[in-house]
Scaffold this motif. Structure first.
Motif, PDB file in Angstrom:
ATOM      1  N   ASN A 138       3.229   9.672 -10.108  1.00  0.00           N
ATOM      2  CA  ASN A 138       2.345   9.850 -11.256  1.00  0.00           C
ATOM      3  C   ASN A 138       1.708  11.235 -11.241  1.00  0.00           C
ATOM      4  N   PHE A 139       1.358  11.730 -10.062  1.00  0.00           N
ATOM      5  CA  PHE A 139       0.746  13.059  -9.978  1.00  0.00           C
ATOM      6  C   PHE A 139       1.733  14.154 -10.368  1.00  0.00           C
ATOM      7  N   LEU A 140       3.002  13.983  -9.987  1.00  0.00           N
ATOM      8  CA  LEU A 140       4.021  14.958 -10.384  1.00  0.00           C
ATOM      9  C   LEU A 140       4.217  14.961 -11.896  1.00  0.00           C
ATOM     10  N   ILE A 141       4.193  13.766 -12.493  1.00  0.00           N
ATOM     11  CA  ILE A 141       4.302  13.683 -13.953  1.00  0.00           C
ATOM     12  C   ILE A 141       3.068  14.300 -14.616  1.00  0.00           C
ATOM     13  N   PHE A 142       1.908  14.086 -13.994  1.00  0.00           N
ATOM     14  CA  PHE A 142       0.675  14.668 -14.528  1.00  0.00           C
ATOM     15  C   PHE A 142       0.729  16.194 -14.510  1.00  0.00           C
ATOM     16  N   LEU A 143       1.265  16.773 -13.440  1.00  0.00           N
ATOM     17  CA  LEU A 143       1.378  18.232 -13.380  1.00  0.00           C
ATOM     18  C   LEU A 143       2.297  18.770 -14.478  1.00  0.00           C
ATOM     19  N   GLN A 144       3.261  17.955 -14.893  1.00  0.00           N
ATOM     20  CA  GLN A 144       4.193  18.402 -15.929  1.00  0.00           C
ATOM     21  C   GLN A 144       3.635  18.208 -17.339  1.00  0.00           C
ATOM     22  N   LYS A 145       3.021  17.053 -17.589  1.00  0.00           N
ATOM     23  CA  LYS A 145       2.594  16.732 -18.947  1.00  0.00           C
ATOM     24  C   LYS A 145       1.091  16.920 -19.176  1.00  0.00           C
ATOM     25  N   GLY A 146       0.278  16.841 -18.112  1.00  0.00           N
ATOM     26  CA  GLY A 146      -1.150  17.085 -18.266  1.00  0.00           C
ATOM     27  C   GLY A 146      -1.973  15.885 -18.660  1.00  0.00           C
ATOM     28  N   THR A 147      -1.428  14.674 -18.619  1.00  0.00           N
ATOM     29  CA  THR A 147      -2.179  13.466 -18.953  1.00  0.00           C
ATOM     30  C   THR A 147      -2.065  12.457 -17.818  1.00  0.00           C
ATOM     31  N   TYR A 148      -3.091  11.595 -17.695  1.00  0.00           N
ATOM     32  CA  TYR A 148      -3.140  10.528 -16.690  1.00  0.00           C
ATOM     33  C   TYR A 148      -3.098  11.121 -15.271  1.00  0.00           C
ATOM     34  N   ALA A 149      -4.257  11.600 -14.835  1.00  0.00           N
ATOM     35  CA  ALA A 149      -4.332  12.221 -13.513  1.00  0.00           C
ATOM     36  C   ALA A 149      -4.180  11.213 -12.387  1.00  0.00           C
ATOM     37  N   THR A 150      -4.536   9.953 -12.621  1.00  0.00           N
ATOM     38  CA  THR A 150      -4.423   8.922 -11.598  1.00  0.00           C
ATOM     39  C   THR A 150      -3.531   7.796 -12.108  1.00  0.00           C
ATOM     40  N   LEU A 151      -3.045   6.997 -11.156  1.00  0.00           N
ATOM     41  CA  LEU A 151      -2.198   5.864 -11.516  1.00  0.00           C
ATOM     42  C   LEU A 151      -2.983   4.813 -12.289  1.00  0.00           C
ATOM     43  N   THR A 152      -4.263   4.656 -11.982  1.00  0.00           N
ATOM     44  CA  THR A 152      -5.096   3.689 -12.698  1.00  0.00           C
ATOM     45  C   THR A 152      -5.203   4.038 -14.176  1.00  0.00           C
ATOM     46  N   ALA A 159       0.827  -1.206   0.000  1.00  0.00           N
ATOM     47  CA  ALA A 159       0.000   0.000   0.000  1.00  0.00           C
ATOM     48  C   ALA A 159       0.860   1.255   0.000  1.00  0.00           C
ATOM     49  N   GLY A 160       1.935   1.233   0.773  1.00  0.00           N
ATOM     50  CA  GLY A 160       2.838   2.383   0.784  1.00  0.00           C
ATOM     51  C   GLY A 160       3.520   2.588  -0.553  1.00  0.00           C
ATOM     52  N   LEU A 161       3.883   1.481  -1.201  1.00  0.00           N
ATOM     53  CA  LEU A 161       4.531   1.581  -2.507  1.00  0.00           C
ATOM     54  C   LEU A 161       3.565   2.138  -3.553  1.00  0.00           C
ATOM     55  N   LEU A 162       2.294   1.719  -3.490  1.00  0.00           N
ATOM     56  CA  LEU A 162       1.305   2.242  -4.426  1.00  0.00           C
ATOM     57  C   LEU A 162       1.075   3.740  -4.217  1.00  0.00           C
ATOM     58  N   LYS A 163       1.064   4.176  -2.966  1.00  0.00           N
ATOM     59  CA  LYS A 163       0.892   5.606  -2.705  1.00  0.00           C
ATOM     60  C   LYS A 163       2.084   6.404  -3.210  1.00  0.00           C
ATOM     61  N   LEU A 164       3.278   5.823  -3.090  1.00  0.00           N
ATOM     62  CA  LEU A 164       4.462   6.501  -3.623  1.00  0.00           C
ATOM     63  C   LEU A 164       4.399   6.590  -5.146  1.00  0.00           C
ATOM     64  N   CYS A 165       3.962   5.524  -5.779  1.00  0.00           N
ATOM     65  CA  CYS A 165       3.809   5.557  -7.238  1.00  0.00           C
ATOM     66  C   CYS A 165       2.726   6.553  -7.654  1.00  0.00           C
ATOM     67  N   GLY A 166       1.660   6.632  -6.854  1.00  0.00           N
ATOM     68  CA  GLY A 166       0.623   7.620  -7.150  1.00  0.00           C
ATOM     69  C   GLY A 166       1.134   9.044  -7.042  1.00  0.00           C
ATOM     70  N   LEU A 167       2.027   9.294  -6.064  1.00  0.00           N
ATOM     71  CA  LEU A 167       2.630  10.621  -5.933  1.00  0.00           C
ATOM     72  C   LEU A 167       3.503  10.948  -7.138  1.00  0.00           C
TER      73      LEU A 167
END
Length: 303
Positions: free
Chosen positions: A153-167, A143-151
């Motif tokens: 992914n969110f940073l990448i989303f702020l940069q590129k604007g696609t895929y707001a969630t890890l799912t 669960a902790g690893l998934l939350k880290l991956c979600g974080l």
């Protein structure tokens, strides 16, 4: 037929703020549905849903998934904002709806993942065996690893604007506008009027706390309804001391402020501490000195 129509649609990129707004609308809807559902059990024994709460939520989210993602390729928040999911795994630039596998995996990752997160604590909390302890530790690590991956992914989303969630990134589904967005044109007169109004409102918000409304009200009332000069004789004071000029009740520990009216001690003291420029509501006299009333008024005068 639906697929042929969908293929003719062009892809329009979605702003980051629109994607985040859609996620917040989804959360608000889920909370609203759950609160409305739990309100149906207010008349039952308290805690009747406590043992089956994760499973009940799964059923509710499954119903939402059936009539949103499965039917319309969009969540409720996305439908409100004119957004749909696009199958980004396809090589074409035209709109492609989600495949059945993507819809099913979306259900597993969202609904199944939340159920597993809520139910794991109950499954392993009362288990004292070493094997269950290891399984719980592995689940917490995952669960902790998934939350880290979600974080990340969110940073990448702020940069590129696609895929707001890890799912969305794992399944390759992307948010796009259903229809082309028209350019909003705001007239200069409207913007000028709005700027003037907001500036005036901010000026009032700054000015109003500086105005002593009570004293201004007394000044206006004294100008509109002039009061005759009141004498400070014993008869005049005795006529006014049957009731407090603030609360209207028989004065408790009666005090005066230098005029011919009487106040309860706690009434006049609290008002004077709150406003050092407090004036008598009857005649508008300022507080010169707070003194106890020396005249003895019998209770029989009330009758």
């Amino acid at each position: 037929m639906a697929s042929s129509i969908g293929n003719e649609k062009t892809v329009n990129p979605v702003l980051r703020i629109s994607q985040l707004d859609a996620l917040e609308l989804n959360k608000a809807l889920e909370q609203l549905v759950w609160s409305q559902f739990t309100s149906c059990f207010h008349g039952f024994k308290p805690g009747v849903l406590a043992h089956f709460e994760p499973e009940v939520k799964v059923v509710l989210w499954l119903i939402l998934w059936r009539f949103t993602i499965y039917s319309k390729n969009a969540t409720v928040g996305q439908a409100i904002l004119n957004i749909q999911y696009k199958n980004n795994l396809s090589q074409t630039e035209k709109y492609q709806p989600l495949s059945k596998h993507q819809k099913l995996w979306y259900l597993v990752f969202t609904v199944g993942g939340r159920w597993l997160e809520e139910r794991c604590y109950d499954l392993f909390s009362n288990r004292q065996l070493q094997s269950f302890y290891k399984i719980k530790r592995y689940i917490n690590f995952g669960a902790g690893l998934l939350k880290l991956c979600g974080l990340l992914n969110f940073l990448i989303f702020l940069q590129k604007g696609t895929y707001a969630t890890l799912t969305e990134r794992i399944l390759g589904i992307r948010s796009v506008f259903c229809k082309p967005q028209s350019v909003r044109q705001v007239g200069f007169e409207y913007m000028n009027r709005e700027l003037l109004w907001h500036g005036f409102a901010e000026f009032l918000i700054y000015l109003l706390p500086l105005i002593n409304v009570q004293k201004l009200k007394l000044k206006i009332s004294s100008l509109c309804l002039p009061i005759a000069n009141l004498s400070n004789s014993e008869n005049t004071l005795a006529a006014h001391c049957k009731e407090c000029s603030l609360c209207g009740e028989w004065p408790t520990m009666p005090h005066t402020i230098g005029c011919s009216h009487v106040f309860c001690y706690y009434c006049i003291k609290s008002n004077y501490l709150f406003d050092m420029y407090f004036t008598c509501p009857k005649c508008g006299s300022e507080v010169h000195s707070l003194q106890p009333l020396k005249y003895k008024i019998e209770m029989t005068e009330l009758h």
